[in-house]
Design a protein around this motif. Structure first.
Motif, short mmCIF file in Angstrom:
data_model
loop_
_atom_site.label_atom_id
_atom_site.label_comp_id
_atom_site.label_asym_id
_atom_site.label_seq_id
_atom_site.Cartn_x
_atom_site.Cartn_y
_atom_site.Cartn_z
N ARG A 1 1.04 -1.06 -0.35
CA ARG A 1 0.15 0.06 -0.07
C ARG A 1 0.48 0.99 -0.30
O ARG A 1 0.94 1.99 -0.79
N GLN A 2 2.00 0.81 0.73
CA GLN A 2 2.44 2.15 1.34
C GLN A 2 3.50 2.64 -0.76
O GLN A 2 3.56 3.89 -0.80
N ASN A 3 3.98 1.76 -0.70
CA ASN A 3 4.37 1.88 -2.27
C ASN A 3 3.53 1.24 -3.71
O ASN A 3 3.52 1.54 -4.56
N HIS A 4 2.17 2.14 -3.19
CA HIS A 4 0.88 2.26 -4.60
C HIS A 4 0.69 0.80 -5.01
O HIS A 4 0.33 0.85 -6.10
N PHE A 5 0.32 0.10 -4.38
CA PHE A 5 0.54 -1.18 -5.27
C PHE A 5 0.98 -1.39 -6.50
O PHE A 5 0.31 -1.46 -7.49
N SER A 6 2.33 -1.17 -6.76
CA SER A 6 3.18 -0.61 -8.16
C SER A 6 3.31 -2.36 -8.91
O SER A 6 3.48 -3.18 -7.96
N GLY A 7 2.62 -2.31 -9.64
CA GLY A 7 2.92 -3.45 -10.68
C GLY A 7 1.57 -4.74 -10.15
O GLY A 7 1.42 -5.57 -10.88
N MET A 8 0.41 -3.88 -9.79
CA MET A 8 -0.13 -4.93 -9.47
C MET A 8 -1.89 -4.40 -10.20
O MET A 8 -1.69 -3.02 -10.02
N LYS A 9 -2.83 -5.06 -10.15
CA LYS A 9 -3.66 -5.02 -11.12
C LYS A 9 -4.82 -4.33 -9.80
O LYS A 9 -4.83 -5.20 -9.47
N ARG A 10 -5.46 -3.49 -9.88
CA ARG A 10 -6.31 -2.77 -8.78
C ARG A 10 -7.16 -2.56 -9.12
O ARG A 10 -7.98 -1.64 -8.32
N GLU A 11 -8.28 -2.77 -10.52
CA GLU A 11 -9.78 -2.99 -10.43
C GLU A 11 -9.77 -4.26 -11.12
O GLU A 11 -8.65 -5.28 -11.95
N GLY A 12 -11.06 -4.94 -10.81
CA GLY A 12 -11.51 -6.36 -11.32
C GLY A 12 -13.07 -6.12 -12.18
O GLY A 12 -13.28 -4.54 -12.13
N ASP A 13 -12.89 -7.50 -12.49
CA ASP A 13 -14.00 -7.48 -13.65
C ASP A 13 -14.61 -8.72 -13.69
O ASP A 13 -14.65 -9.38 -12.35
N LEU A 14 -16.74 -8.19 -13.46
CA LEU A 14 -16.79 -9.50 -13.43
C LEU A 14 -17.06 -10.78 -14.54
O LEU A 14 -16.58 -10.33 -15.40
N HIS A 15 -17.27 -11.55 -14.43
CA HIS A 15 -16.82 -13.03 -15.10
C HIS A 15 -18.37 -12.57 -15.88
O HIS A 15 -18.47 -12.65 -17.55
N TRP A 16 -19.29 -12.22 -15.42
CA TRP A 16 -20.65 -12.38 -16.76
C TRP A 16 -21.35 -11.09 -16.85
O TRP A 16 -22.15 -10.91 -17.90
N LEU A 17 -21.54 -10.10 -16.10
CA LEU A 17 -21.96 -8.58 -15.93
C LEU A 17 -21.01 -7.63 -15.97
O LEU A 17 -19.57 -8.01 -15.83
N HIS A 18 -21.82 -6.43 -15.90
CA HIS A 18 -20.46 -5.60 -16.33
C HIS A 18 -20.88 -4.44 -14.88
O HIS A 18 -22.06 -4.37 -14.80
N TRP A 19 -19.76 -3.84 -14.37
CA TRP A 19 -20.21 -2.89 -13.35
C TRP A 19 -20.98 -1.68 -13.81
O TRP A 19 -20.85 -1.45 -15.35
N LYS A 20 -21.52 -0.78 -13.38
CA LYS A 20 -22.36 0.21 -13.54
C LYS A 20 -21.94 1.33 -13.50
O LYS A 20 -20.94 2.29 -12.93
#
Length: 163
Positions: A144-163
């Motif tokens: 966290r202190q290193n801003h999650f460098s190089g890591m995926k920060r958002e997730g996707d739903l499998h079948w639906l989509h976020w609004k």
């Protein structure tokens, strides 16, 4: 980031930590003697099918670790530390060290690293946290202190989509 386990005893803990390391791009360093065989079924089961993706390095003892990682900034997690794990600034290439489940990091090592000894606060009624939980807590604070460098920060739903 780097996690160092000094003489880990329980394969499931090391497997869980290995999976966390794989998920975060963290190198796992194991200092012998280990309380299990590295190919033990329980270790692989805890790490599931991720163990082959893990960057794991094994050392004969703490001196061997120091020789092979000169100048390493090592934060040592222990219930004996004066400083909380949230009170330090972690470098992106630092080492987070944890001791064996039954005894922690030997005091002979701790006294040489008083300035970088850290603790997770907890009630007096309990001796310590589970090793894999403690490693995840400290690692994610460092990330966290290193801003999650190089890591995926958002997730996707499998079948639906976020609004």
């Amino acid at each position: 980031m780097n996690i160092v386990l000094h003489e880990p005893e329980i394969p499931a803990n090391t497997g869980n930590i290995g999976r966390t390391c794989t998920a975060t791009g963290t190198v796992l360093h194991l200092i012998e003697p280990l309380g299990f065989q590295i190919n033990e079924k329980a270790l692989r089961r805890a790490g599931l099918d991720y163990w082959d993706k893990l960057d794991v390095r094994i050392y004969d003892d703490f001196d061997d670790f120091l020789r092979k990682n000169p100048g390493a900034k090592i934060y040592m997690a222990t219930t004996k530390a004066k400083k909380l794990y949230t009170e330090v600034s972690y470098e992106p290439d630092c080492f987070l060290m944890f001791g064996k489940e039954s005894a922690g990091i030997p005091e002979e090592i701790l006294v040489e690293h008083e300035e970088t000894a850290i603790r997770i606060p907890m009630n007096d009624e309990i001796r310590s946290l589970n090793l894999s939980n403690a490693a995840a807590i400290v690692l994610y604070e460092a990330l966290r202190q290193n801003h999650f460098s190089g890591m995926k920060r958002e997730g996707d739903l499998h079948w639906l989509h976020w609004k």
